[in-house]
Design an enzyme around this catalytic site. Structure first.
Site, short mmCIF file in Angstrom:
data_model
loop_
_atom_site.label_atom_id
_atom_site.label_comp_id
_atom_site.label_asym_id
_atom_site.label_seq_id
_atom_site.Cartn_x
_atom_site.Cartn_y
_atom_site.Cartn_z
N TYR A 153 0.81 -1.14 0.04
CA TYR A 153 0.14 -0.08 0.00
C TYR A 153 0.92 1.44 0.07
CZ TYR A 153 -4.01 -2.98 1.27
OH TYR A 153 -4.76 -3.92 1.25
N ASP A 213 -1.59 -11.78 8.46
CA ASP A 213 -0.99 -12.91 7.93
C ASP A 213 0.70 -12.93 8.53
OD1 ASP A 213 -3.05 -14.24 6.15
OD2 ASP A 213 -3.14 -12.26 5.45
N HIS A 456 4.85 -6.54 -4.24
CA HIS A 456 3.40 -6.46 -4.63
C HIS A 456 2.43 -5.19 -4.34
CE1 HIS A 456 2.01 -6.86 -0.46
NE2 HIS A 456 3.10 -7.43 -0.20
N TYR A 537 -11.51 -0.91 -0.20
CA TYR A 537 -11.68 -0.25 1.07
C TYR A 537 -10.29 0.25 1.48
CZ TYR A 537 -8.57 -3.84 3.65
OH TYR A 537 -7.66 -4.69 4.31
N ARG A 538 -9.22 0.02 0.92
CA ARG A 538 -7.62 0.26 0.96
C ARG A 538 -6.94 0.22 -0.14
NH1 ARG A 538 -4.62 -3.49 5.36
NH2 ARG A 538 -2.70 -2.28 5.80
#
Length: 612
Positions: A153, A213, A456, A537-538
């Site tokens: 992000y 995770d 990623h 949502y993000r």
């Protein structure tokens, strides 16, 4: 990009978590960290760093080099020379447990594009206040991070290049309180899931944390970005209680019951017990925003419980909608004990940590036939979908719940039910046992080894827990991944009436074309999902403007509302401008926003938005 030599040097060990190393791994995971790091580095062609091309440090916008030098000198006198670092050294990406606070380790634009000018390390709420007042005085944007591990992000990168990163984690990393009777805690920004877990273990109290995770991130930072875990306390922001916040003008605010002083000036005894207090519930505006700097945050802890983790496999891709239809009534009736996850079998391959080339020698995305052939070599065989869940309570409760769940999923032809004892000790199900009982681990970092120099992005839309809706989103994601030449890694976290669909876009950060295609894939996904009424949502900071713009009902009223709050709280626009698509008046409409046209525009004074 320069490459490493054919014979790679030994990989240094990862620092261990201790008093002076807040971001290390706990002693119990040193072997796991060694294996994970060596595996990632063995698949790396990038050098540790490359020569920087721009003049360093990158200046904040609208600030001359001379004014910046004077402002940094003042800051060093306030905080101490050691606690103010210029970003004028080589940029090193590191890896998850040794990540940079100067830029995004998973850069999807040029590594030098999203960089800060300096990094500062306050040690208290009072020092954060001083920094905020300094930023207002010099009109220098600051960008707070808890630990900077928001990988996928944007990591530690500031949205406005040249901002000063306010690294709260290095010196503000205490577990301030663990209350066994209340099953709660209070933490500072630099407390990782690893650290909180270890501190609770020292007390001997029968309490669990909820962990995502991978456990190296900030407990506070993840909650403020509305991250999720997998126990019944999996909604991290919903299970916070009370915050201390430095506002953009330097004032300190306490939310919830913390706004009422306790007896003789002590903290309020119900600060970590009751969320709203009196009047408007203000906590929410400080999540996914740039309205304040959170320096303390309370959390509810889960009392330890008996538990049973399980998995259910499904043989066909086309079972997808039926699986969702089975899940919904179980979730609505709260029979499912945790935040379960439905994953495609390709993730069963990826979490083994082997590169894609181990499974597939062709070009482009891995074929479905190659996935099927590879899956057939695994303990559960040729399957399509895997459901991971956990039940909690005493043994009789768990037994009755599992019987009900098995009966429901048996309606999907060919489904198979497994307990951990049914599978080899190295199967991923055993990792889920730990995660779903509040034990933070590193296992899920393995799928980054899918591609060389693995990085990623996350595409994270929300879908109703309905087969038809999930199918629409799933088809958009799979077709768009195929269009841009990427493997698709679907995972759905079930929160009840809705699901977080998490699509991991894995790319080679040393390959400019792959990075360009990853950006185009994200742009297309955001637009296509929004056209059907599904929103993220993000998101990664470089796509925040596009995502914010999709919430456009009634002529962008939500965005205007956020901007009104921003301008009222932060009239000088110094606190994280642009974070989550919220721009202060000083920056708004002046070329800083990045939408879906594939190219950023130039800001003033040479401060350019990233060229996407």
């Amino acid at each position: 990009m320069s490459t490493s030599s054919d014979r790679a040097p030994a990989v240094p060990l990862t620092p261990v978590l201790k008093i002076d190393k807040h971001s290390g791994v706990p002693q119990r995971l040193t072997d796991d960290a060694k294996v994970a790091k060596e595996r990632l580095y063995s698949n790396r062609t990038l050098s540790d760093s490359v020569p920087r091309q721009r003049e360093v440090p990158r200046l904040p916008p609208y600030v001359s080099r001379e004014c910046f030098k004077l402002a940094i000198g003042e800051l060093r006198r306030m905080l101490g020379i050691a606690n103010v670092e210029l970003n004028d050294k080589p940029l090193v990406d590191g890896w998850y447990m040794e990540h940079p606070n100067t830029h995004d380790a998973f850069h999807v634009v040029d590594q030098e594009e999203m960089v800060c000018s300096a990094v500062i390390y306050p040690c208290s709420t009072e020092e954060v206040q001083s920094v905020v007042k300094w930023a207002n005085k010099h009109l220098i944007p600051i960008y707070p991070i808890s630990m900077g591990r928001n990988v996928g992000y944007g990591g530690a990168a500031p949205r406005v290049p040249g901002s000063v990163v306010l690294d709260l984690g290095r010196r503000m990393n205490r577990v301030l309180k663990i209350d066994g009777n209340n099953a709660s805690c209070m933490v500072e920004p630099g407390v990782s899931y690893f650290k909180l877990y270890e501190e609770i273990q020292k007390t001997g109290l029968p309490l669990w944390i909820d962990t995502p995770d991978v456990g190296g991130g900030s407990v506070m930072g993840n909650a403020l970005d509305r991250g999720v875990g997998y126990t019944p306390y999996g909604d991290h922001f919903a299970n916070h209680c009370g915050m201390e916040i430095v506002l953009p003008n330097g004032e300190v605010l306490r939310t919830g019951m913390g706004a009422m002083p306790g007896k003789d000036g002590a903290d309020n005894p119900t600060w970590e017990s009751f969320q709203p207090a009196y009047g408007p519930y203000s906590d929410g505006i400080f999540s996914q925003s740039n309205f304040g700097v959170v320096t303390k945050m309370g959390f509810w802890l889960m009392p330890a419980a008996e538990h049973q983790t399980y998995m259910i496999t499904f043989p066909r891709d086309e079972d997808f909608e039926q699986i969702i239809e089975v899940i919904r009534p179980l979730a609505l009736r709260r029979i499912l004990g945790n935040v379960p996850q439905l994953r495609h079998v390709i993730l069963e391959l990826a979490v083994l940590g082997k590169p894609k080339s181990h499974w597939f020698s062709g070009q482009g995305p891995i074929s479905r036939e190659a996935i099927r052939k590879s899956a057939s070599t695994l303990p559960c065989g040729d399957i399509a979908w895997v459901f991971y869940g956990t039940q909690y309570g005493d043994s009789s409760m768990i037994k009755s719940q599992l019987a009900f769940i098995k009966t429901a999923f048996a309606s999907v032809p060919g489904s198979e039910f497994y307990l951990p004892k049914d599978l080899p000790a190295d199967h991923y199900l055993h990792s889920r046992v730990q995660t779903c009982s509040g034990v933070p681990i590193l296992h899920d970092i393995n799928w980054l080894n899918w591609t060389p120099n693995g990085a990623h992005l996350f595409f994270s839309p929300i879908t109703p827990t309905k087969g038809r809706d999930a199918r629409v989103v799933h088809d958009i994601i799979t077709k768009t991944h195929k269009k841009w030449g990427f493997d698709c890694f679907p995972a759905l976290c079930v929160a009840g009436r809705e699901m977080h669909y998490i699509a991991s876009i894995i790319y080679n950060r040393a390959d400019p074309d792959e990075k360009r295609r990853a950006v185009s894939l994200m742009r297309d996904l955001i637009a296509a999902a929004a056209a059907e009424g599904y929103g993220e949502y993000r998101t990664h900071l470089l796509f925040a403007d596009q995502v914010a713009a999709t919430y456009s009902w009634n002529n962008q009223t939500l965005r205007k509302f956020n901007e009104t709050i921003k301008d009222a709280l932060d009239p000088n626009g110094v606190l994280a401008p642009g974070r989550n698509g919220i721009w202060p008046e000083r920056f708004r409409g002046k070329g800083w926003e990045i939408y879906g046209d594939g190219m950023g525009e130039m800001g003033v004074d040479g401060a350019a938005t990233p060229k996407l």
